[in-house]
Design a protein around this motif. Structure first.
Motif, PDB file in Angstrom:
ATOM      1  N   GLU A  20     -25.090 -57.419 -35.768  1.00 19.98           N
ATOM      2  CA  GLU A  20     -23.837 -56.763 -36.171  1.00 19.98           C
ATOM      3  C   GLU A  20     -22.641 -57.422 -35.494  1.00 19.98           C
ATOM      4  OE1 GLU A  20     -24.481 -52.129 -37.203  1.00 19.98           O
ATOM      5  OE2 GLU A  20     -25.023 -52.664 -35.153  1.00 19.98           O
ATOM      6  N   LEU A  21     -22.753 -57.702 -34.209  1.00 23.13           N
ATOM      7  CA  LEU A  21     -21.641 -58.303 -33.477  1.00 23.13           C
ATOM      8  C   LEU A  21     -21.375 -59.730 -33.937  1.00 23.13           C
ATOM      9  CD1 LEU A  21     -22.259 -56.987 -29.850  1.00 23.13           C
ATOM     10  CD2 LEU A  21     -20.644 -56.156 -31.563  1.00 23.13           C
ATOM     11  N   LEU A  22     -22.413 -60.458 -34.278  1.00 16.96           N
ATOM     12  CA  LEU A  22     -22.211 -61.814 -34.803  1.00 16.96           C
ATOM     13  C   LEU A  22     -21.515 -61.757 -36.168  1.00 16.96           C
ATOM     14  CD1 LEU A  22     -25.561 -63.540 -33.767  1.00 16.96           C
ATOM     15  CD2 LEU A  22     -23.312 -63.721 -32.678  1.00 16.96           C
ATOM     16  N   LEU A  23     -21.853 -60.751 -36.970  1.00 19.61           N
ATOM     17  CA  LEU A  23     -21.153 -60.570 -38.246  1.00 19.61           C
ATOM     18  C   LEU A  23     -19.683 -60.224 -38.015  1.00 19.61           C
ATOM     19  CD1 LEU A  23     -23.830 -58.566 -40.295  1.00 19.61           C
ATOM     20  CD2 LEU A  23     -23.158 -60.954 -40.609  1.00 19.61           C
ATOM     21  N   VAL A  24     -19.417 -59.401 -36.990  1.00 25.74           N
ATOM     22  CA  VAL A  24     -18.036 -59.088 -36.629  1.00 25.74           C
ATOM     23  C   VAL A  24     -17.283 -60.363 -36.259  1.00 25.74           C
ATOM     24  CG1 VAL A  24     -16.563 -57.929 -34.941  1.00 25.74           C
ATOM     25  CG2 VAL A  24     -18.547 -56.745 -35.880  1.00 25.74           C
ATOM     26  N   ALA A  25     -17.926 -61.197 -35.449  1.00 26.12           N
ATOM     27  CA  ALA A  25     -17.289 -62.442 -35.017  1.00 26.12           C
ATOM     28  C   ALA A  25     -16.984 -63.348 -36.208  1.00 26.12           C
ATOM     29  CB  ALA A  25     -18.187 -63.163 -34.006  1.00 26.12           C
ATOM     30  N   ILE A  26     -17.888 -63.383 -37.177  1.00 21.27           N
ATOM     31  CA  ILE A  26     -17.654 -64.201 -38.382  1.00 21.27           C
ATOM     32  C   ILE A  26     -16.461 -63.632 -39.159  1.00 21.27           C
ATOM     33  CG2 ILE A  26     -18.616 -64.862 -40.624  1.00 21.27           C
ATOM     34  CD1 ILE A  26     -21.377 -64.940 -39.268  1.00 21.27           C
ATOM     35  N   GLY A  27     -16.398 -62.318 -39.274  1.00 19.75           N
ATOM     36  CA  GLY A  27     -15.265 -61.703 -39.963  1.00 19.75           C
ATOM     37  C   GLY A  27     -13.958 -61.991 -39.256  1.00 19.75           C
ATOM     38  N   TYR A  28     -13.944 -61.831 -37.937  1.00 22.09           N
ATOM     39  CA  TYR A  28     -12.735 -62.092 -37.151  1.00 22.09           C
ATOM     40  C   TYR A  28     -12.307 -63.560 -37.230  1.00 22.09           C
ATOM     41  CZ  TYR A  28     -12.757 -57.522 -34.807  1.00 22.09           C
ATOM     42  OH  TYR A  28     -12.682 -56.195 -34.521  1.00 22.09           O
ATOM     43  N   ALA A  29     -13.271 -64.454 -37.373  1.00 22.07           N
ATOM     44  CA  ALA A  29     -12.947 -65.874 -37.455  1.00 22.07           C
ATOM     45  C   ALA A  29     -12.452 -66.272 -38.845  1.00 22.07           C
ATOM     46  CB  ALA A  29     -14.175 -66.714 -37.089  1.00 22.07           C
TER      47      ALA A  29
END
Length: 301
Positions: A151-160
């Motif tokens: 989930e956090l890696l998906l968040v990071a992809i979204g933020y990037a």
């Protein structure tokens, strides 16, 4: 940098470093939909009067597709995933994993067509950053906390990815108007889920303070100060505070929530921070270097 610039810089280091702590407190008393709804609704209520301007609706109608994409990648999806992940992970670890956004951003801009050679320094940064992420994630991948890491890696992809959309498609939309409209849209999306999962009893004072702090301080006030910081020192220097946020997140978790500060966490912090700095460094080559993708809020973040 001026004294005002330093004060704004210090404020942003704090305001976007403590949301992980507040989310951790809030998810112990309310559901994830209620948390995200409260944060977005409060933030929108504060920012909408400040963002109101003649012709604002026409601007929003002309850019509704990229605005929708930006809101989905920056707020609607990430704030749910981030809050849900913190039900099982520490706030410090959450902040460290989100710190990988600049590293992922370097890869994202290449997917959008950038062909600038990275060079040995930036490749080294990517390697160090990814090593830090793996050091944090590896112990969790085989257990019940594997999904929160994803989930956090998906968040990071979204933020990037969201800043790339903003830079390419939303340059004509005023920052405050864009933020207020996206928060409003997110609040509308979460209205029904929040009603369905509304707590039967009034949450504790700590939970209510955390929700209020997330909405007013870490969202509304933080965005206003962020735009002031950009005007004061420029966008490139303004984004340096994102390298300090993980340290604030880890420190707050250790001091206020008693989260453990282990050697792997310290090592991962050093690797991710060093990797972020190197991966987003400007290159001294004949080919013009691409500016580092700006890391958004936790949310902003």
């Amino acid at each position: 940098m001026s004294r005002r610039g330093w004060l704004l810089f210090a404020a942003m280091c704090l305001l976007w470093g403590i949301p992980y702590l507040m989310i951790k407190i809030a998810v112990d008393g309310v559901s994830v939909p209620v948390l995200v709804f409260a944060r977005t609704a409060i933030g929108a209520a504060v920012l909408l009067p400040l963002a109101a301007r003649a012709g604002g609706l026409a601007i929003l109608r002309a850019h509704w597709r990229p605005l929708l994409a930006f809101a989905a990648l920056e707020i609607i999806g990430p704030w749910w995933l981030l809050s849900d992940a913190e039900r099982r992970l520490s706030s410090g670890m959450t902040g460290l994993l989100i710190a990988a956004v600049p590293i992922i951003g370097v890869l994202v801009v290449r997917l959008f067509g950038d062909t600038t050679p990275l060079g040995p320094v930036r490749w080294t940064g990517l390697g160090l950053g990814m090593a830090g992420v793996l050091l944090l994630a590896a112990p969790h991948l085989g257990g019940g906390t594997g999904w929160p890491v994803v989930e956090l890696l998906l968040v990071a992809i979204g933020y990037a990815t969201a800043p790339v959309i903003a830079a390419r498609k939303l340059a004509e939309v005023p920052n405050l108007l864009m933020t207020a409209s996206c928060l409003t849209l997110a609040a509308l999306v979460y209205t029904v889920p929040a009603i369905v999962t509304w707590p039967r009893e009034l949450p504790s004072g700590a939970v209510l303070l955390a929700l209020g702090g997330l909405g007013v301080v870490c969202t509304a006030v933080a965005f206003v100060l962020f735009f002031e910081l950009i005007r004061e020192v420029g966008p490139a220097r303004a984004m340096v505070f994102t390298y300090v946020n993980p340290a604030v997140a880890v420190t707050a978790g250790v001091l206020l929530l008693g989260e453990p500060l282990t050697l792997p966490v310290i090592a991962a912090f050093v690797l991710i921070l060093t990797g972020s700095v190197l991966a987003t460094a400007r290159q001294r080559e004949k080919v013009p270097a691409v500016a580092a993708v700006a890391q958004p809020c936790p949310a902003a973040d």
